[in-house]
Write a protein that holds these residues in place. Structure first.
Motif, PDB file in Angstrom:
ATOM      1  N   ARG A  11      -8.244   9.291   8.325  1.00  0.00           N
ATOM      2  CA  ARG A  11      -9.694   9.064   8.326  1.00  0.00           C
ATOM      3  C   ARG A  11     -10.106   8.265   9.558  1.00  0.00           C
ATOM      4  O   ARG A  11     -11.123   8.563  10.187  1.00  0.00           O
ATOM      5  CB  ARG A  11     -10.099   8.335   7.051  1.00  0.00           C
ATOM      6  N   LEU A  12      -9.322   7.252   9.917  1.00  0.00           N
ATOM      7  CA  LEU A  12      -9.605   6.472  11.125  1.00  0.00           C
ATOM      8  C   LEU A  12      -9.579   7.363  12.360  1.00  0.00           C
ATOM      9  O   LEU A  12     -10.494   7.315  13.191  1.00  0.00           O
ATOM     10  CB  LEU A  12      -8.583   5.340  11.279  1.00  0.00           C
ATOM     11  N   LEU A  38       0.841  -1.195   0.000  1.00  0.00           N
ATOM     12  CA  LEU A  38       0.000   0.000   0.000  1.00  0.00           C
ATOM     13  C   LEU A  38       0.875   1.243   0.000  1.00  0.00           C
ATOM     14  O   LEU A  38       1.812   1.348   0.789  1.00  0.00           O
ATOM     15  CB  LEU A  38      -0.902  -0.008   1.238  1.00  0.00           C
ATOM     16  N   GLN A  45      -1.623   6.698   0.543  1.00  0.00           N
ATOM     17  CA  GLN A  45      -2.923   6.069   0.772  1.00  0.00           C
ATOM     18  C   GLN A  45      -3.050   5.608   2.226  1.00  0.00           C
ATOM     19  O   GLN A  45      -4.092   5.798   2.855  1.00  0.00           O
ATOM     20  CB  GLN A  45      -3.115   4.882  -0.172  1.00  0.00           C
ATOM     21  N   ALA A  46      -1.995   5.027   2.748  1.00  0.00           N
ATOM     22  CA  ALA A  46      -2.017   4.562   4.132  1.00  0.00           C
ATOM     23  C   ALA A  46      -2.201   5.731   5.093  1.00  0.00           C
ATOM     24  O   ALA A  46      -2.967   5.636   6.053  1.00  0.00           O
ATOM     25  CB  ALA A  46      -0.729   3.796   4.450  1.00  0.00           C
ATOM     26  N   HIS A  77     -12.525   9.638  12.426  1.00  0.00           N
ATOM     27  CA  HIS A  77     -13.723   8.852  12.734  1.00  0.00           C
ATOM     28  C   HIS A  77     -13.801   8.605  14.245  1.00  0.00           C
ATOM     29  O   HIS A  77     -14.878   8.759  14.844  1.00  0.00           O
ATOM     30  CB  HIS A  77     -13.680   7.529  11.967  1.00  0.00           C
ATOM     31  N   ALA A  91      -3.628   8.603   4.441  1.00  0.00           N
ATOM     32  CA  ALA A  91      -4.997   9.117   4.297  1.00  0.00           C
ATOM     33  C   ALA A  91      -5.972   8.234   5.063  1.00  0.00           C
ATOM     34  O   ALA A  91      -6.881   8.734   5.742  1.00  0.00           O
ATOM     35  CB  ALA A  91      -5.384   9.198   2.824  1.00  0.00           C
ATOM     36  N   ALA A  92      -5.793   6.918   4.999  1.00  0.00           N
ATOM     37  CA  ALA A  92      -6.673   6.001   5.726  1.00  0.00           C
ATOM     38  C   ALA A  92      -6.496   6.168   7.230  1.00  0.00           C
ATOM     39  O   ALA A  92      -7.476   6.146   7.983  1.00  0.00           O
ATOM     40  CB  ALA A  92      -6.387   4.559   5.306  1.00  0.00           C
ATOM     41  N   PHE A  93      -5.251   6.342   7.683  1.00  0.00           N
ATOM     42  CA  PHE A  93      -4.986   6.554   9.103  1.00  0.00           C
ATOM     43  C   PHE A  93      -5.670   7.833   9.586  1.00  0.00           C
ATOM     44  O   PHE A  93      -6.336   7.833  10.629  1.00  0.00           O
ATOM     45  CB  PHE A  93      -3.478   6.629   9.350  1.00  0.00           C
TER      46      PHE A  93
END
Length: 103
Positions: free
Chosen positions: A22-23, A11, A15-16, A26, A18-20
């Motif tokens: 977002r987590l 990955l 991208q990683a 959240h 951005a996902a972190f």
């Protein structure tokens, strides 16, 4: 090709990251998900994420890392969003943490 390779390692870091983010956002939004419940279910919580960013090279102090994850000082988080843990929650957390040692 290595059949034991973890696809997560392929990955892209952008991208990683951005996902972190977002987590974390959240979890900030879902402050009804108590840290003790996260620990009991998954064996990690917001404070663990703060420790992990320090492990990854974040140079700030522990409290600063927690502020990054919580979006506010951890004392304010505790005072405004954290409720006292029940005996059941503590027991689930301890059982879940024991599973982490098996990694």
């Amino acid at each position: 090709m290595n059949s034991n390779a973890d696809p997560l390692d392929a990955l892209d870091d952008v991208q990683a990251a951005a996902a972190f983010r977002r987590l974390v956002r959240h979890l900030r939004h879902r402050n009804d998900a108590q840290n003790i419940d996260l620990m009991g279910l998954a064996g990690f919580c917001r404070n663990c994420l703060a420790d992990w960013i320090r492990d990854a090279g974040f140079e700030g102090e522990k409290e600063t890392a927690r502020e990054v994850i919580h979006g506010m000082p951890s004392g304010e988080w505790k005072a405004t969003r954290q409720s006292p843990a029940t005996e059941e929650q503590l027991a689930r957390m301890e059982a879940s943490i024991a599973k982490n040692a098996q990694e």
